[in-house]
Design an enzyme around this catalytic site. Structure first.
Site, PDB file in Angstrom:
ATOM      1  N   LYS A 160       0.887  -1.176   0.000  1.00 10.99           N
ATOM      2  CA  LYS A 160       0.000   0.000   0.000  1.00 10.99           C
ATOM      3  C   LYS A 160       0.919   1.218   0.000  1.00 10.99           C
ATOM      4  O   LYS A 160       1.265   1.773   1.045  1.00 10.99           O
ATOM      5  CB  LYS A 160      -0.918  -0.033   1.233  1.00 10.99           C
ATOM      6  CG  LYS A 160      -2.089   0.914   1.143  1.00 10.99           C
ATOM      7  CD  LYS A 160      -3.125   0.616   2.195  1.00 10.99           C
ATOM      8  CE  LYS A 160      -4.137   1.727   2.339  1.00 10.99           C
ATOM      9  NZ  LYS A 160      -4.970   1.981   1.165  1.00 10.99           N
TER      10      LYS A 160
HETATM   11  N1  PMP Z   1      -7.546  -2.179  -2.827  1.00 12.87           N
HETATM   12  C1  PMP Z   1      -7.012  -0.953  -2.739  1.00 12.87           C
HETATM   13  C2  PMP Z   1      -6.281  -0.403  -3.913  1.00 12.87           C
HETATM   14  C3  PMP Z   1      -7.144  -0.196  -1.571  1.00 12.87           C
HETATM   15  O1  PMP Z   1      -6.629   1.040  -1.483  1.00 12.87           O
HETATM   16  C4  PMP Z   1      -7.867  -0.737  -0.487  1.00 12.87           C
HETATM   17  C5  PMP Z   1      -8.030   0.072   0.775  1.00 12.87           C
HETATM   18  N2  PMP Z   1      -6.994  -0.141   1.677  1.00 12.87           N
HETATM   19  C6  PMP Z   1      -8.409  -2.027  -0.619  1.00 12.87           C
HETATM   20  C7  PMP Z   1      -8.223  -2.718  -1.809  1.00 12.87           C
HETATM   21  C8  PMP Z   1      -9.137  -2.657   0.506  1.00 12.87           C
HETATM   22  O2  PMP Z   1      -8.250  -3.008   1.538  1.00 12.87           O
HETATM   23  P1  PMP Z   1      -8.716  -3.074   3.046  1.00 12.87           P
HETATM   24  O3  PMP Z   1      -9.937  -3.909   3.067  1.00 12.87           O
HETATM   25  O4  PMP Z   1      -7.603  -3.741   3.758  1.00 12.87           O
HETATM   26  O5  PMP Z   1      -8.969  -1.695   3.494  1.00 12.87           O
END
Ligand code: PMP
Length: 308
Positions: A160
């Site tokens: 991320k």
């Molecule tokens: N994909 C992307 C590109 C994201 O930015 C997020 C948000 N963090 C997610 C998927 C979902 O991840 P999470 O459920 O861990 O927030």
């Protein structure tokens, strides 16, 4: 945005307006920073952070992947997130978003970043439904993006990191300009990858389907929703999805820490199912909110209470 009082920066609590960086901060120019999006929900025992340890693990993994030597270990980062929520005051019924970020600071310019200082900050603020309260209840309009999701040959989708989000930003703007609420990005082979900041699910013939994480972030909400589905006796599949299959799905929804569980009512002008939140989506959404608001004892271990 709604401001809070304090931000944790490099080990200290400082006033919100004093959390500043130099204009030549390396990450501002070259986009290498790892960050997280975490939520804390009001429970009957006060604010509780949802899956804090999993978010911090992912943050440190993002740092490792993008060669950011975070000066703080997981325990310190976890503790700092609890402490910043103790210092900032929120109304009793407020859901709070937590944004830890590890970035390359000021001092050395040029692409090579390993001689630059690494900084860490944690900000928290009040943040309601990311895709709107109306979207949460009645579903949103989605456009399949003309942008392909970052290729795994050149980017690291499991990190991320800020650099990945230019792709997300362009897709999101294109979708909004086209009168939609969110973008759905396909991978370079044409299979569904993820949303600009969410994972994607469909329901077809009573089976809940979500793509594997090959071209997506390893999502914590997706993992939670799959666990809920198993609890509810809903059949699940993790397999590739094509756009034509999405168009004829009975139900569809996005998941993410910010987006929570947001139903999709339309994709590229094709109405999905009944054009509103479907029954399976509603059940999963209800169960998800029960967990994050501390109403399901089975998942109590996912919550870190701020009051201790
Ligand atoms: N994909 C992307 C590109 C994201 O930015 C997020 C948000 N963090 C997610 C998927 C979902 O991840 P999470 O459920 O861990 O927030």
């Amino acid at each position: 945005m709604t401001e809070s009082q304090f931000i944790w920066m490099d080990g200290e609590f400082i006033a919100w307006n004093d959390a500043k960086v130099h204009i030549l901060t390396h990450s501002l120019h070259y986009a290498n920073s790892a960050f997280e999006g975490v939520r804390a929900y009001p429970t009957d025992r006060g604010l509780a952070i949802f899956r804090l340890q999993d978010h911090t693990r992912r943050l440190l993994n993002s740092c490792k992947m993008s060669l950011l030597k975070c000066p703080f270990d997981a325990a310190t980062l976890n503790n700092a997130q609890v402490e910043i929520l103790r210092k900032n005051t929120y109304k009793a019924d407020t859901s709070v978003y937590i944004r830890p970020i590890v970035f390359v600071g000021y001092g050395v310019m040029g692409v090579y970043h390993l001689n630059s200082p690494i900084q860490t900050a944690i900000a928290t603020w009040e943040w309601g439904a990311y895709l709107g309260e109306e979207g949460l209840n009645n579903g949103i309009k989605v456009k399949i993006s003309s942008f392909t999701r970052n290729s795994i040959k050149s980017m690291m989708g499991k990190a991320k990191i800020a650099a990945n989000y230019l792709n997300s930003q362009m897709a999101k703007c294109e979708a909004k300009e086209a009168g939609c609420d969110e973008a759905l990005l396909l991978d370079s082979e044409g299979f569904v990858a993820e949303g600009s900041g969410e994972c994607f699910f469909v329901v077809r013939d009573d089976v809940l389907i979500t793509p594997p994480s090959e071209n997506a972030l390893e999502s914590i909400t997706q993992d939670t929703v799959l666990a809920i589905a198993r609890d509810l006796g809903i059949k699940t599949e993790r397999r590739r999805l094509t756009r034509d299959e999405v168009y004829v799905a009975d139900e569809a929804f996005f998941t993410g820490t910010a987006a929570e569980l947001t139903p999709v009512r339309e994709v590229d002008s094709r109405v999905i199912g009944g054009g509103k939140r479907g029954e399976t989506t509603r059940r999963l959404q209800e169960a998800y909110f029960d967990i994050v608001y501390g109403r399901n004892a089975k998942y109590a271990h996912y919550l870190t209470y701020i009051k201790g």
